[in-house]
Design an enzyme around this catalytic site. Structure first.
Site, PDB file in Angstrom:
ATOM      1  N   ALA A 137       0.815  -1.215   0.000  1.00  0.00           N
ATOM      2  CA  ALA A 137       0.000   0.000   0.000  1.00  0.00           C
ATOM      3  C   ALA A 137       0.848   1.266   0.000  1.00  0.00           C
ATOM      4  CB  ALA A 137      -0.954  -0.003   1.196  1.00  0.00           C
ATOM      5  N   THR A 138       2.036   1.213   0.562  1.00  0.00           N
ATOM      6  CA  THR A 138       2.907   2.398   0.532  1.00  0.00           C
ATOM      7  C   THR A 138       3.187   2.781  -0.918  1.00  0.00           C
ATOM      8  OG1 THR A 138       3.948   1.792   2.624  1.00  0.00           O
ATOM      9  CG2 THR A 138       5.168   3.309   1.205  1.00  0.00           C
ATOM     10  N   HIS A 149      -0.873  -7.928   3.553  1.00  0.00           N
ATOM     11  CA  HIS A 149      -0.379  -8.439   4.836  1.00  0.00           C
ATOM     12  C   HIS A 149      -1.185  -7.998   6.050  1.00  0.00           C
ATOM     13  CE1 HIS A 149       1.998  -5.005   6.632  1.00  0.00           C
ATOM     14  NE2 HIS A 149       1.948  -4.564   5.388  1.00  0.00           N
ATOM     15  N   CYS A 188       5.163   2.661  12.381  1.00  0.00           N
ATOM     16  CA  CYS A 188       6.256   3.477  11.860  1.00  0.00           C
ATOM     17  C   CYS A 188       6.668   4.540  12.863  1.00  0.00           C
ATOM     18  CB  CYS A 188       5.856   4.168  10.560  1.00  0.00           C
ATOM     19  SG  CYS A 188       4.502   3.370   9.735  1.00  0.00           S
TER      20      CYS A 188
END
Ligand SMILES: *Cc1c(COP(=O)(O)O)cnc(C)c1O
Length: 387
Positions: free
Chosen positions: A74-75, A204, A329
């Site tokens: 998705a990043t 994931h 993060c």
């Protein structure tokens, strides 16, 4: 082997489902071919598997298979959507609207574009985490090219009203992108009824493999243009080059198919476990639920515990339960969560938060154990800080 902590960090990542792993293994072994190899059986087998997976993923969101672009997650999908649209439409306008509570994989590409001369509006949220639709509509200008609002928040689980946002964007002829990394397989997503033009997905977070994602890009009504951000062999119709990762793609489709099959029963089971956890914890005083009480993912419980340092709480829970304070993060840094600050929390309340992410492999017995241990830990931390 000693006991491992109960895993309640399912928003960070999930354990792969054995059924997903089983579907992937043949594509590491005998069916190892490159789906771009058109001159032999090995290539054809891999290409057939990718085609089938692409269809499954397209159907899951009511798209067509040509609208599915595979990415590393998705990043990358968010980067491709935001930078790709900015580069393809900059002649039309240089204004983008997003939200303060977005994932850094949306916020950072937007900040990057700001440096290149784009103007970004970071919409605030209400205390419950939802955006104010009238504020969104007012923020749209003639030079607005993109609105990016996430489907489900990774820290507080809040579900934004996608269909209403899509309607507003459609009426103003502005493209609508949604980061649905936490939503796919957990709520139903329909790019047609929700009028979504671009959507980022990842495997994931739903018991699939890491390192595989999708960007959905609408091809009709309107035909959305994006500029590729990775160039090379011309894979994915030139929009994202690089040899397709067949096992991960097969695993992603299997994970989505399983999640959709079990969506209703699993949502109910997660809701039950979450209610049990919240009912137990909320017996303690000065403990607050972060985010809308019902417009949220069934497996998400994010709380602030006044007078308790979140990091100390997580440390105290560590031997029994694996949780985090919010986004994976930023949990390594000492900054308070930007999501909780956007809800209007004070820094100290933002520092005293903890995110429980319940998932497929959790049981009610585990949740009961977590509740008891959390209550004891909170009480002892409060006693300690007083004395
Ligand atoms: C996990 C997550 C991402 C990043 O996805 P990757 O596949 O790990 O790159 C982006 N957005 C949200 C909302 C997420 O939860």
């Amino acid at each position: 082997m000693s006991h491992r902590p109960i895993y309640l960090d399912n928003h960070a990542t999930t354990q792969m489902d054995e059924r997903v792993l089983a579907a992937m293994i043949p594509y590491f072994r005998e069916h190892f071919g490159n789906p771009a190899s058109i001159s032999h059986l090995y290539g054809w087998e891999a290409e057939a598997a990718v085609k089938q997976a692409r269809n499954t993923l397209a159907e899951a969101i009511h798209a067509t298979s040509a609208e599915i672009i595979f990415t590393s997650g998705a990043t990358e999908a968010n980067n491709l959507a935001i930078k790709g649209v900015a580069e393809a439409y900059f002649y039309k306008g240089r204004h983008i609207i997003t939200v303060q509570t977005e994932h850094s994989a949306v916020l950072d590409p937007c900040r990057y574009l700001e440096k290149l001369g784009f103007e970004i509006t970071f919409l605030p949220v209400q205390p419950d985490g939802l955006i104010d639709l009238s504020k969104l509509e007012k923020a749209i200008r003639p030079d607005t090219i993109l609105v990016s609002v996430m489907a489900a928040n990774n820290e507080i689980g809040v579900l934004q009203p996608l269909a209403e946002i899509g309607k507003i964007c459609h009426e103003h002829q502005v493209l609508f992108h949604t980061d649905a990394a936490q939503a796919i397989g957990k709520i139903s997503l329909d790019v047609e009824t929700m009028k979504i033009d671009l959507m980022s997905l990842t495997a994931h977070k739903i018991y699939g493999p890491k390192g595989i994602g999708v960007l959905y890009v609408r091809r009709r009504h309107p035909r959305v243009k994006i500029a590729p951000q990775i160039q090379g062999g011309g894979h994915e119709r030139g929009l994202r080059s690089g040899t397709l990762y067949t096992p991960q793609i097969v695993g992603f489709a299997k994970a989505v198919a399983l999640a959709l099959e079990e969506l209703e029963s699993e949502s109910e089971r997660l809701l039950q476990m979450r209610s049990h956890l919240w009912n137990s914890l909320s017996q303690i005083d000065r403990i607050y639920l972060n985010g809308h009480p019902t417009q949220r993912l069934p497996g998400n419980l994010n709380i602030s515990v006044a007078g308790v340092d979140g990091a100390a709480l997580i440390l105290g829970l560590q031997p029994i339960v694996a949780v985090s304070s919010g986004s994976a993060c930023s949990s390594a840094t000492v900054a308070p969560s930007h999501v909780l600050l956007a809800l209007g929390h004070s820094e100290s309340l933002a520092y005293s938060s903890i995110r429980f992410g319940l998932g497929r492999f959790n049981t009610i017995e585990e949740i009961e154990q977590v509740a008891q241990h959390a209550i004891a830990t909170i009480q002892s931390l409060r006693l300690g800080s007083r004395g």
